[in-house]
Motif scaffolding. Structure first.
Motif, short mmCIF file in Angstrom:
data_model
loop_
_atom_site.label_atom_id
_atom_site.label_comp_id
_atom_site.label_asym_id
_atom_site.label_seq_id
_atom_site.Cartn_x
_atom_site.Cartn_y
_atom_site.Cartn_z
N LEU A 79 0.88 -1.01 -0.02
CA LEU A 79 0.02 -0.07 0.15
C LEU A 79 0.87 1.15 -0.14
CD1 LEU A 79 -2.77 -0.82 2.52
CD2 LEU A 79 -3.16 -0.70 0.29
N LYS A 80 0.44 2.31 -0.80
CA LYS A 80 1.15 3.32 -0.80
C LYS A 80 0.60 4.76 0.10
CE LYS A 80 2.86 2.16 -5.53
NZ LYS A 80 3.10 2.40 -6.84
N VAL A 81 0.08 4.15 1.03
CA VAL A 81 -0.37 5.23 2.26
C VAL A 81 0.01 4.81 3.35
CG1 VAL A 81 -2.53 5.86 0.80
CG2 VAL A 81 -2.61 3.91 2.20
N PRO A 82 0.21 5.80 4.33
CA PRO A 82 0.41 5.20 5.64
C PRO A 82 -0.56 4.55 6.54
CG PRO A 82 -0.13 7.59 5.67
CD PRO A 82 -0.03 7.08 4.45
N VAL A 83 0.03 3.32 7.20
CA VAL A 83 -0.82 2.33 7.80
C VAL A 83 -0.38 2.33 9.37
CG1 VAL A 83 -1.80 0.02 7.86
CG2 VAL A 83 -1.32 1.10 5.68
N ILE A 84 -1.27 2.46 10.23
CA ILE A 84 -0.86 2.26 11.64
C ILE A 84 -2.01 1.43 12.27
CG2 ILE A 84 -0.81 3.18 13.90
CD1 ILE A 84 -0.18 6.11 12.44
N ALA A 85 -1.28 0.00 12.97
CA ALA A 85 -2.17 -0.75 13.54
C ALA A 85 -2.11 -0.63 14.98
CB ALA A 85 -1.61 -2.20 13.04
N ILE A 86 -3.07 -0.96 15.66
CA ILE A 86 -3.19 -0.98 17.15
C ILE A 86 -3.74 -2.43 17.71
CG2 ILE A 86 -3.96 0.33 19.16
CD1 ILE A 86 -4.27 2.59 17.18
N VAL A 87 -3.09 -2.98 18.27
CA VAL A 87 -3.77 -4.30 18.97
C VAL A 87 -4.47 -3.68 20.35
CG1 VAL A 87 -3.17 -6.47 19.76
CG2 VAL A 87 -1.90 -5.66 17.88
N THR A 88 -5.71 -3.84 20.47
CA THR A 88 -6.40 -3.37 21.50
C THR A 88 -6.64 -4.35 22.77
OG1 THR A 88 -8.48 -3.57 20.46
CG2 THR A 88 -7.25 -1.27 20.27
#
Length: 312
Positions: free
Chosen positions: A175-184
């Motif tokens: 993917l050419k956009v920023p991705v932020i993942a959060i394990v909640t």
């Protein structure tokens, strides 16, 4: 241990809201301080308990608290709407973003409706559709991970469960956009990783992230799911363990005894983290996002091996 502390803390917090006697209030506050101190040094098994807590904030709680004007999107355009994946478009500090997360219920009725947070192939295809749409319109992506794993049923396998997950892994990496993942909460197996190939991966303090559940680990290794507490320690599944191994980029603090005791504190911490990380990531552009993501995941094994050598 943590279950008893959590129950006492919940009861005490409820009593504090209605108590007016100054002397009793003082005694309760002292007791609250003692309970809070007891909740500081938690075992891996304690953190699994908190990660699965039924009162822990859910994906829609995070969306309502952190984002504005959320517009949900449904369906994978191929089969059906999988309610265990919740996603859509929202504003984050007036910036359009795409938000996607696993959805668990608050009670048995909701849990059955959302398949206990276990997506089928259609759910992962929906998530991928939303991510590709985000890329097309240059929207950052935020994912909230909280699942015991992908649904292992026969129908899911017939509909291409493994293919859907593997396609997400491949497509997210590019993917050419920023991705932020959060394990909640609970992040187990490929069902979690299918939303976790990100430029930045964060975990809540009492979240867990692993290749399978502790019960599954114990069943495979010892043929005894009752040894899950022992498995928790061996699996190195806590945020603290994974930060040391370089699997995640940071830990978001929780109130003593879990996020459900003061969710607003967690919402504010996530908001602050997202602002900071997006400010850092906006220095990159286009294919640089994919390159950084690739290098991040390729380097994890080196960090793990170095850590293992230190402990030998």
């Amino acid at each position: 241990m943590i279950r008893e502390i959590d129950e006492k803390l919940t009861e005490l917090e409820t009593l504090l809201q209605s108590e007016e006697d100054p002397e009793k209030l003082s005694e309760m506050k002292k007791e609250l301080k003692v309970l809070t101190a007891q909740a500081q040094n938690l075992s891996a098994h304690d953190r699994v308990y908190l990660a699965r807590h039924r009162k822990r904030p859910k994906v829609d709680d995070y969306i309502n608290a952190i984002f504005d004007d959320f517009f949900p999107l449904k369906g994978d355009y191929l089969g059906k709407e999988d309610k265990s994946i919740y996603g859509g478009i929202a504003l984050f500090h007036d910036i359009p973003v795409t938000v996607i997360g696993h959805r668990k219920g608050r009670n048995i009725t909701e849990s059955m409706e959302y398949n206990f947070g276990m997506p089928e192939p259609e759910g992962y295809r929906k998530a991928l559709r939303l991510m590709k749409q985000a890329e097309k319109f240059n929207r950052p992506i935020i994912t909230f991970i909280d699942t015991p794993g992908a649904y292992p049923g026969l129908e899911a396998e017939q509909h291409g469960q493994s293919q859907a997950i593997s396609q997400n892994l491949a497509e997210m990496s590019a993917l050419k956009v920023p991705v932020i993942a959060i394990v909640t909460g609970e992040g187990s197996s490929g069902g979690a990783l299918a939303l976790g190939v990100a430029n930045r991966v964060y975990m809540l303090e009492n979240a867990v992230y692993s290749v399978l559940s502790p019960e599954g680990f114990a069943s495979i290794l010892w043929k005894d799911s009752g040894r899950s507490a022992e498995a928790c320690e061996l699996m190195k599944l806590t945020a603290q363990d994974l930060l040391g191994f370089g699997v995640i980029d940071g830990i978001i603090d929780e109130p003593p005894c879990g996020a459900h005791h003061d969710p607003d504190v967690v919402y504010k911490a996530i908001d602050h983290m997202l602002v900071s990380e997006f400010n850092n990531l906006k220095k990159l552009s286009g294919s640089d996002y994919a390159k950084q993501r690739y290098e991040k995941f390729r380097n994890i094994d080196k960090v793990v091996l170095d850590e293992a050598k230190k402990n030998q």
